[in-house]
Design a protein around this motif. Structure first.
Motif, mmCIF file in Angstrom:
data_model
loop_
_atom_site.group_PDB
_atom_site.id
_atom_site.type_symbol
_atom_site.label_atom_id
_atom_site.label_comp_id
_atom_site.label_asym_id
_atom_site.label_seq_id
_atom_site.Cartn_x
_atom_site.Cartn_y
_atom_site.Cartn_z
ATOM 1 N N UNK A 130 2.969 1.745 -0.966
ATOM 2 C CA UNK A 130 2.087 2.402 -0.007
ATOM 3 C C UNK A 130 2.881 2.592 1.276
ATOM 4 N N UNK A 131 3.035 3.850 1.717
ATOM 5 C CA UNK A 131 3.716 4.133 2.979
ATOM 6 C C UNK A 131 2.660 4.313 4.065
ATOM 7 N N UNK A 179 -4.640 0.571 3.994
ATOM 8 C CA UNK A 179 -3.462 0.156 3.227
ATOM 9 C C UNK A 179 -3.672 -1.236 2.632
ATOM 10 N N UNK A 180 -4.256 -2.144 3.405
ATOM 11 C CA UNK A 180 -4.525 -3.501 2.907
ATOM 12 C C UNK A 180 -5.524 -3.479 1.758
ATOM 13 N N UNK A 229 2.017 5.983 -2.613
ATOM 14 C CA UNK A 229 0.783 6.394 -1.942
ATOM 15 C C UNK A 229 1.100 6.530 -0.464
ATOM 16 N N UNK A 230 0.784 7.682 0.109
ATOM 17 C CA UNK A 230 1.193 8.004 1.466
ATOM 18 C C UNK A 230 -0.046 8.197 2.329
ATOM 19 N N UNK A 250 -4.455 -2.200 -6.027
ATOM 20 C CA UNK A 250 -3.366 -1.676 -6.856
ATOM 21 C C UNK A 250 -2.179 -2.617 -7.017
ATOM 22 N N UNK A 251 -2.122 -3.684 -6.257
ATOM 23 C CA UNK A 251 -0.977 -4.606 -6.252
ATOM 24 C C UNK A 251 0.307 -3.902 -5.823
ATOM 25 N N UNK A 252 0.176 -2.913 -4.962
ATOM 26 C CA UNK A 252 1.326 -2.175 -4.448
ATOM 27 C C UNK A 252 1.946 -2.911 -3.259
ATOM 28 N N UNK A 253 3.157 -2.524 -2.925
ATOM 29 C CA UNK A 253 3.845 -3.050 -1.751
ATOM 30 C C UNK A 253 3.596 -2.089 -0.589
#
Length: 158
Positions: A75-76, A19-20, A5-6, A26-29
């Motif tokens: 997530x970028x 992003x937070x 995700x950008x 989503x439990x993404x980094x």
């Protein structure tokens, strides 16, 4: 399969906050250029800013690739101010057959100014180590931003 995700948007448009929130959903980094740069160079980079942030982005792309290969979403939180950079990163992930979700954070001007005031107040109170944004930096960064066209993003956040 993991996806990237950008987040694209101007200075102080709410990217890191978004992003937070997205991370919780989503439990993404989250991989943030600003967070890493501020951690390594708390006093700022001055004349070396562009060169060092380029290096940080290259490093974070390799980290994103490893995290995605492990099956975890990424997530970028970069801003992607220039179309050239958006094109490069889009192709980078397309070549690896990694699904992408592009977000364009585009709040109204008054909302961004409120974000800046809140951010600067937190910095002055010692509650944040983010970059302080005065009116000249705000104007300079806005002049550098190349707004994406509609085909460059999947979701607009206002």
């Amino acid at each position: 399969m993991a996806k990237v995700m950008l987040l694209c948007g101007r200075l102080c448009c709410g990217k890191s906050t978004f992003a937070s929130q997205l991370q919780k959903e989503t439990a993404a980094v989250v991989l943030s250029v600003d967070a890493l740069t501020l951690s390594l160079f708390p006093g700022g980079l001055g004349e070396e800013h562009d060169e060092m942030t380029g290096r940080v982005k290259t490093y974070l792309l390799s980290q994103a690739q490893q995290i995605l290969a492990a099956g975890v979403d990424v997530i970028l939180d970069w801003g992607f101010w220039k179309q050239e950079e958006r094109i490069f990163v889009r192709r980078y992930f397309e070549e690896q057959h990694i699904a992408q979700q592009w977000y364009y954070l585009n709040p109204p001007e008054e909302k961004r100014r409120a974000y800046i005031q809140k951010r600067n107040a937190a910095i002055e109170q010692g509650k944040s180590d983010a970059y302080f944004v005065d009116s000249s930096l705000f104007a300079k960064c806005d002049a550098l931003f190349e707004p994406p066209c509609e085909r460059e993003w999947d979701t607009e956040v206002t």
